[in-house]
Each structure stands twice: as structure tokens, then as C-alpha cells.
Design a protein around this motif. Structure first.
Motif, short mmCIF file in Angstrom:
data_model
loop_
_atom_site.label_atom_id
_atom_site.label_comp_id
_atom_site.label_asym_id
_atom_site.label_seq_id
_atom_site.Cartn_x
_atom_site.Cartn_y
_atom_site.Cartn_z
N ALA A 1 -65.55 5.14 -90.02
CA ALA A 1 -65.84 4.36 -88.81
C ALA A 1 -67.09 4.87 -88.12
CB ALA A 1 -64.64 4.41 -87.87
N PHE A 2 -67.20 6.19 -88.01
CA PHE A 2 -68.38 6.79 -87.37
C PHE A 2 -69.65 6.34 -88.06
CE2 PHE A 2 -71.67 9.92 -86.82
CZ PHE A 2 -71.55 10.35 -85.52
N TRP A 3 -69.71 6.50 -89.38
CA TRP A 3 -70.95 6.21 -90.09
C TRP A 3 -71.25 4.72 -90.12
CZ3 TRP A 3 -73.83 10.03 -89.84
CH2 TRP A 3 -73.34 11.33 -89.98
N LYS A 4 -70.22 3.90 -90.19
CA LYS A 4 -70.48 2.46 -90.16
C LYS A 4 -70.99 2.03 -88.78
CE LYS A 4 -67.73 0.73 -93.98
NZ LYS A 4 -66.78 -0.31 -94.43
N PRO B 1 -62.75 1.07 -94.89
CA PRO B 1 -62.20 0.16 -93.87
C PRO B 1 -63.23 -0.23 -92.81
CG PRO B 1 -61.44 2.40 -93.50
CD PRO B 1 -62.16 2.41 -94.80
N VAL B 2 -62.96 -1.35 -92.16
CA VAL B 2 -63.79 -1.81 -91.06
C VAL B 2 -63.41 -1.03 -89.80
CG1 VAL B 2 -64.39 -3.79 -89.61
CG2 VAL B 2 -63.99 -4.10 -92.07
N PRO B 3 -64.39 -0.52 -89.05
CA PRO B 3 -64.07 0.24 -87.83
C PRO B 3 -63.30 -0.61 -86.82
CG PRO B 3 -66.36 0.52 -88.44
CD PRO B 3 -65.84 -0.57 -89.30
N THR B 4 -62.41 0.03 -86.08
CA THR B 4 -61.66 -0.63 -85.02
C THR B 4 -62.09 -0.08 -83.67
OG1 THR B 4 -59.89 1.02 -85.01
CG2 THR B 4 -59.69 -0.79 -86.59
N LEU B 5 -61.73 -0.82 -82.62
CA LEU B 5 -62.05 -0.36 -81.27
C LEU B 5 -61.33 0.94 -80.97
CD1 LEU B 5 -63.41 -0.77 -78.54
CD2 LEU B 5 -61.46 -2.20 -77.85
N GLN C 1 -60.60 3.29 -83.06
CA GLN C 1 -61.36 4.38 -83.69
C GLN C 1 -62.62 4.70 -82.89
OE1 GLN C 1 -61.77 2.56 -87.60
NE2 GLN C 1 -60.42 4.12 -88.50
N ALA C 2 -63.28 3.65 -82.39
CA ALA C 2 -64.49 3.88 -81.59
C ALA C 2 -64.16 4.71 -80.36
CB ALA C 2 -65.11 2.55 -81.20
N LEU D 1 -63.60 8.28 -81.42
CA LEU D 1 -64.87 8.93 -81.73
C LEU D 1 -65.63 9.29 -80.46
CD1 LEU D 1 -65.93 6.73 -84.77
CD2 LEU D 1 -65.42 9.18 -84.83
N LEU D 2 -65.56 8.42 -79.45
CA LEU D 2 -66.20 8.74 -78.18
C LEU D 2 -65.58 9.99 -77.57
CD1 LEU D 2 -66.63 5.21 -76.59
CD2 LEU D 2 -68.46 6.83 -77.05
N ASP D 3 -64.25 10.05 -77.59
CA ASP D 3 -63.57 11.24 -77.07
C ASP D 3 -64.08 12.51 -77.73
OD1 ASP D 3 -61.97 9.75 -75.39
OD2 ASP D 3 -60.21 9.75 -76.70
N TRP D 4 -64.10 12.49 -79.05
CA TRP D 4 -64.42 13.71 -79.77
C TRP D 4 -65.91 14.02 -79.73
CZ3 TRP D 4 -61.19 17.38 -81.14
CH2 TRP D 4 -59.82 17.07 -81.14
N THR D 5 -66.74 13.00 -79.68
CA THR D 5 -68.18 13.26 -79.55
C THR D 5 -68.47 13.91 -78.20
OG1 THR D 5 -68.71 11.38 -80.97
CG2 THR D 5 -70.48 12.22 -79.58
#
Length: 798
Positions: free
Chosen positions: A484-487, A707-711, A713-714, A717-721
């Protein structure tokens, strides 16, 4: 009776009516009177011949030859050399001049040293009469005297830009004629028509000397060099310089066959050729209108093999790499049959990256492929190479040499696919992928850490990865969240695959039984590399402090080699400072059966990593029946659906200790975790890895692995970034450094903190994100439209 000429001055002419008068005046003004001036009109369409004719009538030393049609300056000079009667020759272009003492001083040096070539300096002037000092310096002779094969090596040193201006030398006429015998009489070279001849002369010459005097006046800017390229015809004209250097390849190889050491000649030629290719590439990328660049690069790929463009860029014009990366044609997996697979890394060691690579090599061999392992640096442990797998350790120094070596390996071993295991850790991997791509070989990049690693490290790798990952046929990550991150970063060809099982996991299959809760002291185990920055090993001291506060009878054994920021001795010093000696101890590295015995002697595995890509130690410990206690790393494939793992929020040593105490208070709970660990380990071993790797290298992986990224997952990813950006720049980074130095408070996160749950986690890290908001959006430009919505969700209840 007229005196015989001692120097012939050959002037090739084409439409030089406006400048030839000054050129001829400079010849007639020579202090050496015994010269002949041979003008060769190459079918001019202006008054050039008429101007020369007036000078011929004025002075019998001027001669005029006519070419029946335009054959370029290469053949015009040939006609002049054939007609020359003097033993030495100077070349003059129709828009330049000789200084008055040029013939006299150059001839004196040639006579004094019996030299085949004499080099001299050049005066470079602009149209308004200014001196161009930098170019003038580059044109100055670099060597005082050369002999034998050293002449070519000195004038065309491998690795240095090739310069081929004939007008910087006085030549022995016989040597120039011998060189022309190797050049086809019908060869026309509109661009760079002097360098090929000079190279052949240098290869045939036996002696060279130089003088410091500037004897030639070069008018900078009168020719076509340096002009903007606004049409494809102009681009094709510049690109024709590549054909010029290619035109003498057969002649060079003919000379090489007569030499005892042909490599010297061939290396010099290859370097000169790449220099010309690199110069053409650089000039066209810098001066071509942007809407034409793709067509120009496509044309250049017909003028030279694409890999030569890459090698020329590496050796002479690295500034062109960026454009080559963006604009080179992709190589798709599955476009051709795969027989040979190359696996590459920095060096073969006993570390995690090498272990994955070596296991992959064995599975690919099992699937029937030829497998080659290439280490791009020295110091590999060759004993680790599996049977039937070829191993090469590269020896080139510097990127240009290594890329040349890389291309040679790909060609000689007929490599069909490359799997690169250094993509997350190396800054020059894109150049290797570009070189392979130019050869038609696709590269698969294997990322061994979570996508947030560059944010945590503050390494600046995100920019390089975003720019360069599109070079890869496929980017392999280790979890759906990584995909998800890379896509979301625009890297559409991303997949995830599990890492293969380690030998310890395979040896444990069917052997380990569920562990039983001990009646006495609780034995806890941590093992890995003592890297405190990523594995937070010193957090174990906080965990021990909390366990002691809870009055548990326990011991934590810490196993592993010293890391870059922590040693076993330093760890034990920190433990003693907290009065925890006897409760926790680092014992150094253990391998093989000793490590297995240590695992079997423990009742649980504890891990405090702040970032991991796969963390094989979790499933290795589970393969021996141990429950796992850890800080949360929710993207890890090995913990998803793993009922043998107990996790707590990152950095919460108190919560980790409480979970250990709660589990060991219940025989039933402990037994459930132990059985679940064995189930999880069996699941990790159950993949058909040989088949998965075959699908990967042939481009036939099922869509479930991409897989296609989901909201959701986004949002994760924001949390962890944000979390990792905070860890890199915020108070945690300072407190970790203080604790490592022995000045920390020694307390983990409070119990109250640990009870706040995920909502507090999101709120806390959104608050900490303010200083890094700009960099966050640079990492995730695709999320700009969602930024406000996600922010509102994360900050609810603040």
C-alpha cells in the motif's frame, strides 16, 4: 629555384568564404618561409574557391584542390595529405588561424626529437576577442614526451574525455598517410571527423613531444558546437559523432592484431568511444527542446547499444543518469523465457539479508533454474554458497568499472532476471538496475525492511526510492501494508511475499513440542544483533525493572553479536547500574546447536524492535514452541493472525512486563500461546516457495500478492510515518541516546499510558507530527486530497 617545402599546411574548406582570407594570411605570414598551403575545397556553394584562387595568384605556395562533391573534412584532408610534398604537415580549419611562428617552432621540436607528433598549445578567443581561459587550458598539452605504445595511452588515456583536434599537432606526413590507408575512401563523417584520424595516428606513432607555446588561434563559437537543438535533424547531426568513432573500430582491431599487448589499444579505443557517446548524450539532453527528448533518446539507442549509453554516462557524464532512469524503456517480467537468475547483495555474511538470499538460491535451484550469486563488494563468506550455485565477487573499483563488470557478467552468464537485495540499503543500486535494463534484463528489488525505515533513519532514501523504483520490473515488499505504501507513492508494480524459512525453522519441523509453563524461575530470551537504534535492546532493561517491581522470579538472556551502537559489555554495565545484575545478562553470540539449546532452555521470547521487515527470530522461536511478547509491529506478516504473539504499544515496557506476568500466572493461557506458536511456525513454513519464486520471476504472481491500497491502510501508514518521524527528531530519540549513555530515568511508559489504547496513540502522534508535516506530504503526495479528512479523524476527542 624554389626551396622544397618543409611543412605542408592542409586546409579543408566548405563554405568558408567569410573567414578563409584571415586563415590564408596567417599561413603566408609564417616565419618559416618553406611552407606549402594546400586548400581542398569540399564542393563549396559560396565564393570560397574564388577567394583561394586570388591568394594562389598572389603566392605560388598556395595550392587549390577541388572535391567533385562534398565528402566532409575527413576526405578533404586525405586529398591534401596525398598531395603534400613536405615531410611534416599541419592542419588548419578555414575559420581559424595559425600564429606566425607555428610552423617554425613545431618543426624545430619535431626535428630535435625526431618525433612523429608534436603537440602545442592553442589560443582560444571569442568573437569579441576575449580569451576563453578554461578551454584554452584543457587544450594545452598534458604530456611532455611519449614513446611506443605510450603515445596512444598518453593522448587517449582510458577514463578521461577524448580530445581529437588535429590542429593541435604537427604530424610526420608518412604516419598520417599510413593512418589514412586504414580509412575507407568513401567514408563521410559530418561530425567529429578529426578524432578518428588522430586516434589511428596515435596508435601508429612511435614518438611524441610537446611544447608549451600556443601556436594555433581557435575561434570559439564560430562552428556549430554548443547550439540549441530544436529539430530532430539537428539532433541526428550531433548524434552522428557516434558513427564517427565507430567507423574506425575495424581499423583499430586490425592494428591490435599486430600488437603483443592488444588490450592497451582496445581499452583506449573503448574509452574514447564511450567518451564520445557520453558527450553526445550530455549535449543532447542539455540542449534539446523537451518535447523532442524521448525521440532523441530513441534515436541514440539506434546509434549505440543502450547499455553503452549507460556505461558512457557512468564514466563521463553521471549528470545524465536522472534522465536515463526516467526515460528508459521498461523490461517486463515474462516477456522472455527464464533460464538463469542472478541474486545480488553487498556481500555474503551470516546476516538476515544473506540468509534470505541463500535460501532463495536453493529454492530457485530446486525449481530448475541456473542460479548465480553476485556480491558487489569484497569480504564474502564463500563457504555459505549452496551447492550447484555459481558465485562471483566483483573486483571493479569505482562505479564506472563496476557497471562495466556488471554488464559483462550479465552478458557472459546469459542472465535473464536479477533479484537485488540491496535496494533499501544502497544508493547506487539504480545504476545497476539501469545497466541491466539496457541489456534487456529485468531487475526485481527485494525490500528487507518496512517502508517507513527511511523516515525513521532520516536517511533521505525516500526521494531516491520514489525516483528509481520504477526502474524495477517488480518491487517485492514483505507485507500488504508495504505494498500500500509503495503504490500510494506511485510504484504500481509492487507485490509482497513472505521471506523463506531459515535452517533453524526447517530443522525444527516436527521436532519441537509445546512448551510448558515452568514452576520455578521464568526464563526469557532475546536474540538478534545488538542494534539499539532499531531493536531497542536496552528497553529489555526497562522490562526487567518492571518485572522485578512485579515481584516475578525471572531471568532474561540476551544473545547476539555486538551492533554498531551497543555491545554486550555496555549492555551489562547499564543493567548493573539499575541493580539488575542476576536478572538480565547479555552473553554474546551463539550459533547452531548452541542457539537452539538456548531457545529450548527458555519459556518465552521477548522482542522490543521499533522497526522490522520480517523478523525471522519470531517464527524461529515459535518453531521451538515459545510464546512471543513484543512491541506492536502490525504490518509484520508473521504476527498477522498469529495467536502465539502478545503485543503492546511501542515503547511501553511496563505493559510488556504486565503481559508477561499475566501469561505466566495461568497454565492454560501459557499452553494456548505455546501451541499457537507451533501452529504459526508451521504456517510460515507451509508456503511452496519454489513455486512462488517461479511465479515471481516469470511475472505470473496471483493478484492477491499485489492488493489495492485501502483508506484504512493509508491511515495506518500515516500513523506510523508520523511515529517514525517523531522517533527520528523528537524527545524519544534524545531519551534513547541518554539511556544509552547511562543518563536515562530507567522507566518505561506508565500503566495509565498503556491503558489509553489506540485512540491515544493516534492523538499523541498527530500532535508530534506538526514539525514533520511537510516531509510527510512529500512522502505521500497522493494523499494530499485526503489529508484534512484523515487529520480530523486522528484528532477526534483532543
Amino acid at each position: 629555384m624554389p626551396t622544397a617545402p618543409r611543412v605542408s599546411i592542409v586546409i579543408p574548406l566548405f563554405n568558408d568564404a567569410e573567414t578563409i582570407e584571415a586563415a590564408l594570411e596567417s599561413c603566408l605570414a609564417q616565419t618559416l618561409a618553406e611552407v606549402e598551403i594546400i586548400c581542398v575545397d569540399d564542393a563549396s556553394t559560396d565564393d570560397t574557391a574564388d577567394v583561394v584562387e586570388r591568394f594562389r595568384e598572389r603566392d605560388s605556395r598556395v595550392r587549390l584542390l577541388h572535391q567533385p562533391h562534398n565528402l566532409t573534412a575527413l576526405q578533404a584532408r586525405r586529398a591534401g595529405v596525398i598531395e603534400a610534398t613536405a615531410p611534416h604537415v599541419l592542419f588548419l580549419d578555414g575559420d581559424d588561424e595559425l600564429l606566425p611562428d607555428a610552423a617554425q617552432k613545431a618543426l624545430a621540436a619535431a626535428t630535435r626529437h625526431d618525433a612523429d607528433l608534436v603537440g602545442f598549445g592553442t589560443e582560444v578567443v571569442t568573437p569579441d576577442g576575449r580569451i576563453v581561459g578554461g578551454y584554452q587550458k584543457r587544450l594545452a598539452p598534458q604530456r611532455a614526451a611519449l614513446s611506443g605504445t605510450g603515445v596512444l595511452g598518453g593522448l587517449f588515456p582510458p577514463g578521461e574525455p577524448a580530445q581529437g583536434q588535429l590542429w593541435r599537432f604537427l604530424f610526420r606526413t608518412a604516419v598520417v598517410r599510413k593512418a589514412y590507408e586504414l580509412v575507407p575512401t568513401d567514408l563521410a563523417l559530418p561530425r567529429v571527423n578529426d578524432l578518428p584520424l588522430l586516434f589511428l595516428v596515435a596508435a601508429l606513432a612511435n614518438s611524441y613531444v610537446s611544447i608549451d607555446d600556443r601556436l594555433y588561434r581557435y575561434h570559439y563559437g564560430r562552428g556549430g558546437s554548443g547550439q540549441a537543438v530544436e529539430t530532430l535533424d539537428q539532433a541526428y547531426f550531433y548524434a552522428d559523432a557516434i558513427r564517427s568513432i565507430d567507423s574506425i573500430e575495424s581499423a583499430v582491431r586490425s592494428i591490435a592484431r599486430t600488437r603483443s599487448n592488444p588490450a592497451l589499444l582496445l581499452d583506449a579505443y573503448d574509452s574514447a568511444r564511450l567518451s564520445i557517446i557520453g558527450h553526445v548524450l550530455s549535449h543532447l539532453l542539455a540542449h534539446t527542446a523537451q518535447h523532442l527528448v524521448d525521440d532523441v533518446l530513441a534515436h541514440l539507442n539506434t546509434c549505440a547499444p543502450p547499455v553503452d549509453l549507460v556505461l558512457a554516462a557512468a564514466r563521463f557524464h553521471p549528470e545524465t543518469f536522472s534522465a536515463l532512469k526516467r526515460r528508459s524503456a521498461p523490461v517486463e517480467l515474462g516477456a522472455a523465457p527464464v533460464h538463469s537468475v542472478m541474486l545480488t547483495t553487498r556481500s555474503l555474511t551470516t546476516g538476515g539479508v544473506s540468509n534470505v538470499l541463500l535460501t532463495q538460491a536453493a529454492y530457485l535451484r530446486q525449481a530448475g533454474y541456473r542460479v548465480l550469486i553476485v556480491a558487489r563488494r569484497f569480504d564474502s563468506n564463500r563457504n555459505l554458497v549452496p551447492e550447484g550455485v555459481e558465485f562471483i565477487e566483483m573486483v571493479g573499483r569505482g562505479l564506472p568499472e563496476r557497471l562495466t563488470e556488471w554488464a559483462a557478467i550479465c552478458r557472459s552468464r546469459a542472465v535473464d532476471v536479477i533479484i537485488d537485495h540491496q535496494v533499501m540499503y544502497s544508493r547506487d543500486w539504480p545504476e545497476y538496475a539501469l545497466t541491466a535494463r539496457a541489456l534487456g534484463v529485468p531487475t526485481i528489488g527485494w525490500l528487507h525492511s518496512f517502508a517507513g525505515r527511511p523516515t525513521y533513519d532520516g536517511s533521505g532514501m525516500h526521494g531516491l526510492l520514489k525516483e528509481s523504483l520504477p526502474l524495477l520490473a517488480t518491487t517485492v515488499a514483505l507485507s500488504p501494508l508495504d505494498v500500500a505504501f509503495w503504490k500510494l507513492r506511485g510504484v504500481t508494480r509492487s507485490v509482497y511475499l513472505p521471506n523463506p524459512p531459515s535452517p533453524l525453522m526447517l530443522e525444527s519441523k516436527g521436532e519441537a513440542l509445546a512448551s510448558r509453563r515452568p514452576g520455578g524461575r521464568i526464563e526469557l530470551l532475546w536474540y538478534g544483533r545488538l542494534d539499539d537504534r532499531t531493536k531497542r535492546v536496552t528497553d529489555l532493561i526497562d522490562v526487567a525493572h518492571e518485572l522485578r517491581r512485579l515481584s516475578l522470579d525471572f531471568h532474561i538472556t540476551v544473545i547476539g553479536p555486538d551492533g554498531g551502537d551497543l555491545t554486550s559489555d555496555r549492555f551489562n554495565e547499564l543493567a548493573r547500574a539499575r541493580h539488575l545484575d542476576g536478572f538480565i545478562e547479555a552473553v554474546g553470540e551463539k550459533r547452531g546447536q548452541k542457539l537452539i539449546d538456548a531457545i529450548d532452555g527458555a519459556q518465552a521470547f521477548v522482542t522490543t524492535s521499533v522497526i522490522e521487515g520480517y523478523q525471522l527470530t519470531i517464527v524461529e522461536a515459535q518453531a521451538r514452541g515459545l510464546p512471543v511478547f513484543m512491541y506492536e509491529l502490525p504490518w509484520l506478516m508473521v504476527v498477522q493472525g498469529n495467536a502465539g504473539v502478545v503485543s503492546v504499544p511501542q515503547g511501553d515496557a511496563a505493559a510488556l512486563a504486565c503481559q508477561v506476568a499475566a501469561v505466566f500466572a495461568s497454565d492454560e493461557r501459557y499452553g494456548q500461546l505455546s501451541v499457537a506458536s507451533l501452529v504459526a511456525a508451521e504456517r510460515a513454513r507451509s508456503y511452496d516457495f519454489a513455486h512462488l519464486y517461479e511465479q515471481l520471476i516469470t511475472g505470473s504472481l496471483p493478484s492477491q500478492y499485489s492488493p489495492v491500497p485501502t483508506l484504512e491502510q493509508a491511515q495506518t501508514l500515516l500513523d506510523w510515518t508520523i511515529f517514525y518521524a517523531d522517533q527520528h527528531t523528537g524527545p524519544r530519540a534524545d531519551s534513547t541516546a541518554r539511556r544509552r549513555d547511562g543518563h536515562g530515568t530507567g522507566r518505561g511508559r506508565s500503566a495509565a499510558d498503556s491503558q489509553r489504547g489506540g485512540s491515544s496513540f493516534k492523538q499523541h502522534f498527530w500532535q508530534r507530527a506538526q514539525p514533520v508535516g511537510r516531509s510527510l506530504l512529500q512522502v505521500f503526495p497522493a494523499l494530499r486530497p485526503l489529508a484534512q479528512r484523515v487529520k480530523a479523524m486522528l484528532t477526534v476527542g483532543r
